[in-house]
Design an enzyme around this catalytic site. Structure first.
Site, PDB file in Angstrom:
ATOM      1  CE  LYS A 177      -5.723  13.997  -8.569  1.00 25.85           C
ATOM      2  NZ  LYS A 177      -6.854  13.200  -8.074  1.00 25.85           N
TER       3      LYS A 177
ATOM      4  CE1 TYR B  43     -11.390  14.945 -10.813  1.00 29.28           C
ATOM      5  CE2 TYR B  43     -10.517  17.009  -9.911  1.00 29.28           C
ATOM      6  CZ  TYR B  43     -10.252  15.792 -10.251  1.00 29.28           C
ATOM      7  OH  TYR B  43      -9.130  15.204 -10.408  1.00 29.28           O
TER       8      TYR B  43
ATOM      9  CG  ASN C  27      -5.288  10.371  -6.170  1.00 27.94           C
ATOM     10  OD1 ASN C  27      -5.346  11.667  -6.571  1.00 27.94           O
ATOM     11  ND2 ASN C  27      -6.277   9.398  -6.546  1.00 27.94           N
TER      12      ASN C  27
ATOM     13  CG  HIS D 248      -7.079  13.524 -13.235  1.00 27.84           C
ATOM     14  ND1 HIS D 248      -8.332  12.879 -12.937  1.00 27.84           N
ATOM     15  CD2 HIS D 248      -7.222  13.864 -14.591  1.00 27.84           C
ATOM     16  CE1 HIS D 248      -9.052  12.717 -14.069  1.00 27.84           C
ATOM     17  NE2 HIS D 248      -8.395  13.383 -15.171  1.00 27.84           N
TER      18      HIS D 248
ATOM     19  CD  GLU E  83     -10.201  14.353 -18.007  1.00 27.90           C
ATOM     20  OE1 GLU E  83     -11.124  13.914 -17.213  1.00 27.90           O
ATOM     21  OE2 GLU E  83      -8.814  14.027 -18.193  1.00 27.90           O
TER      22      GLU E  83
HETATM   23  P1  CMP Z   1      -9.222  11.443  -9.803  1.00 28.66           P
HETATM   24  O1  CMP Z   1      -8.533  10.347 -11.016  1.00 28.66           O
HETATM   25  O2  CMP Z   1      -8.627  12.707  -9.923  1.00 28.66           O
HETATM   26  O3  CMP Z   1     -10.721  11.647 -10.099  1.00 28.66           O
HETATM   27  C1  CMP Z   1     -11.654  11.926  -9.277  1.00 28.66           C
HETATM   28  C2  CMP Z   1     -10.987  12.097  -7.830  1.00 28.66           C
HETATM   29  O4  CMP Z   1     -11.853  11.982  -6.721  1.00 28.66           O
HETATM   30  C3  CMP Z   1     -10.229  10.812  -7.639  1.00 28.66           C
HETATM   31  O5  CMP Z   1      -9.195  10.719  -8.646  1.00 28.66           O
HETATM   32  C4  CMP Z   1      -9.802  11.024  -6.162  1.00 28.66           C
HETATM   33  O6  CMP Z   1      -8.527  11.512  -5.895  1.00 28.66           O
HETATM   34  C5  CMP Z   1     -10.926  11.582  -5.478  1.00 28.66           C
HETATM   35  N1  CMP Z   1     -11.847  10.829  -4.720  1.00 28.66           N
HETATM   36  C6  CMP Z   1     -11.944  11.072  -3.237  1.00 28.66           C
HETATM   37  N2  CMP Z   1     -12.677  10.323  -2.673  1.00 28.66           N
HETATM   38  C7  CMP Z   1     -13.047   9.346  -3.571  1.00 28.66           C
HETATM   39  C8  CMP Z   1     -13.679   8.143  -3.552  1.00 28.66           C
HETATM   40  N3  CMP Z   1     -14.446   7.777  -2.407  1.00 28.66           N
HETATM   41  N4  CMP Z   1     -13.750   7.354  -4.664  1.00 28.66           N
HETATM   42  C9  CMP Z   1     -13.180   7.643  -5.583  1.00 28.66           C
HETATM   43  N5  CMP Z   1     -12.500   9.051  -5.939  1.00 28.66           N
HETATM   44  C10 CMP Z   1     -12.330   9.732  -4.846  1.00 28.66           C
END
Ligand code: CMP
Length: 140
Positions: free
Chosen positions: A11, A51, A114, A117, A128
């Protein structure tokens, strides 16, 4: 166990800090092979489409804004049990809950930023991967 493919994104928080190599090293160290990879700046439409399953969530707009805030690295990983293995190496979505030694524990800045993904199951992995890669771009 079977050889599987999974989809992975490094990311914008990680490309910004120039730690894509450190993250790929963790993935390769876990036995995953990068069989397709490109660096991309996602458009708003690409991020929204990717998403789409989260579009009703309160964090959706912030998530799309973050994912289009800088380049990402999209990749296909291959290996034994690749989907579960990738999730194990990534750690929990929220770095505060991630196990020691995982990518998110060691590198993530927040639940949003984070660092990585990864697909959550075989159907998602297939969808995906196809969202970003033609079959001819995947070289095992
Ligand atoms: P990812 O695995 O990319 O899938 C969806 C993303 O939404 C997740 O990682 C997080 O980085 C992001 N995200 C932001 N806020 C939240 C939240 N409150 N709960 C879950 N995912 C979140």
């Amino acid at each position: 166990m079977a050889v599987e493919r999974t989809f992975s994104i490094i990311k914008p928080d990680a490309t910004r800090r120039n730690i894509t190599g450190k993250i790929i090293d963790r993935l390769e160290g876990a036995g995953l092979r990068v069989v397709a990879q490109k660096r991309k700046w996602l458009t708003r439409g690409e991020a929204e489409g990717f998403y789409a399953v989260h579009r009703e969530r309160t964090f959706f707009n912030d998530l799309v804004a973050f994912m289009t805030s800088g380049p990402v690295v999209v990749q296909v990983l291959e290996g034994e049990d690749a989907i579960a293995k990738n999730r194990e190496v990534m750690g929990a979505t929220n770095p505060e809950n991630a196990d020691a030694g995982t990518i998110r524990k060691d590198f993530a800045e927040s639940i949003e930023a984070n660092s990585v993904h990864g697909s959550d199951g075989p159907d998602t992995a297939k969808t995906e991967i196809a969202y970003f890669f033609a079959e001819t771009e995947i070289v095992g």
